[in-house]
Design an enzyme around this catalytic site. Structure first.
Site, mmCIF file in Angstrom:
data_model
loop_
_atom_site.group_PDB
_atom_site.id
_atom_site.type_symbol
_atom_site.label_atom_id
_atom_site.label_comp_id
_atom_site.label_asym_id
_atom_site.label_seq_id
_atom_site.Cartn_x
_atom_site.Cartn_y
_atom_site.Cartn_z
ATOM 1 N N ALA A 1 0.834 -1.201 0.000
ATOM 2 C CA ALA A 1 0.000 0.000 0.000
ATOM 3 C C ALA A 1 0.872 1.255 0.000
ATOM 4 C CB ALA A 1 -0.933 -0.011 1.202
ATOM 5 N N TYR A 2 1.919 1.251 0.795
ATOM 6 C CA TYR A 2 2.857 2.379 0.826
ATOM 7 C C TYR A 2 3.460 2.603 -0.555
ATOM 8 C CZ TYR A 2 6.950 5.149 2.210
ATOM 9 O OH TYR A 2 7.918 6.128 2.319
#
Length: 266
Positions: free
Chosen positions: A170-171
């Site tokens: 996600a990052y």
């Protein structure tokens, strides 16, 4: 032939990369942002520091002033559009203009594969790392346009955005979106003389990376083993790249995502 540079103008970088510039740095209370604020001041800029934690901002600002630099701060949550606009407006109110900005603020979440990332973590990463950068770029472009006329913006991305990242999916996805935002903004505002670039740091000894190593012991050593320079960066080394991109020495550089990764992508 708009925005044609001449070669007979004095080079302000001869005395300091950012002499005469007003600089905004987000996430300036610690890590890369604090290193950038200190460096930009040493290079001649008047700096407005922005972050969520007042105590950290006060400490870094006082350190800069004690060293002879000019620094003030604004408490700012990048997830709040009004805060972002207020930080930019404070820079203009204090210093009369905005020339350059380094959008460094970001957060991370514990490593996990895609199917195990909680939705709340995804939402938080989107709100701060992508939407917050979007809000900052928008406000900064408006301020540069209205005051300095031309200028430069650097967004902080990650080397993890340049490849698959199963540990921090996600990052990495939000940082890859920052790369796209950077490129789009560079095309949109280049005709006005506003340059927009990003840096993609590799392993850097920040609190975020140390927390990752605490959660996954040995991960920094593993990353260093994949890095030709065989070490992690100091935050100041990342800040140096941002300072160059914001300076007139990078006057023909825009739309670039510059890896600052010790050769990890080689």
């Amino acid at each position: 032939m708009d925005n044609v540079r001449t070669t007979d103008a004095p080079d302000p970088a001869a005395a300091g990369l950012l002499v005469g510039k007003v600089a905004l740095v987000t996430g300036a209370g610690r890590g890369i942002g604090a290193a950038a604020a200190r460096l930009f001041a040493r290079e001649g800029a008047r700096v407005l520091l922005a972050a969520r934690t007042r105590g950290q901002l006060e400490a870094v600002s006082e350190e800069i002033r004690a060293a002879g630099g000019t620094a003030e701060y604004a408490v700012c949550d990048l997830a709040v559009a009004a805060d972002v606009r207020a930080a930019v407006e404070r820079a203009v109110d204090l210093y009369g203009r905005l020339d350059v900005a380094f959008n460094n603020a970001a957060l991370s979440v514990p490593p996990a594969p895609v199917d195990q990332v909680p939705e709340r973590d995804l939402d938080e990463l989107y709100t701060v790392n992508l939407k917050g950068t979007w809000l900052a770029v928008s406000a900064e472009v408006a301020a540069i346009r209205a005051t300095a006329g031309t200028g430069a913006i650097v967004n902080n991305s990650s080397v993890g955005s340049l490849m698959g990242n199963p540990a921090l999916p996600a990052y990495a996805a939000m940082k890859r979106a920052v790369n796209s935002l950077t490129e789009s903004a560079a095309i949109a505002y280049g005709p006005e003389g506003i340059r927009v670039n990003a840096i993609a740091p590799g392993t850097t000894l920040t609190e975020m990376v140390r927390a990752w190593n605490d959660h996954s012991p040995g991960v920094v050593a593993q990353l260093n083993a994949r890095t030709p320079l065989r070490r992690a960066a100091d935050p100041d080394e990342i800040a140096q790249a941002a300072a160059w991109l914001l300076s007139e020495r990078a006057s023909y550089v825009t739309g670039t995502v510059l890896p600052v990764d010790g050769g990890m992508q080689a």
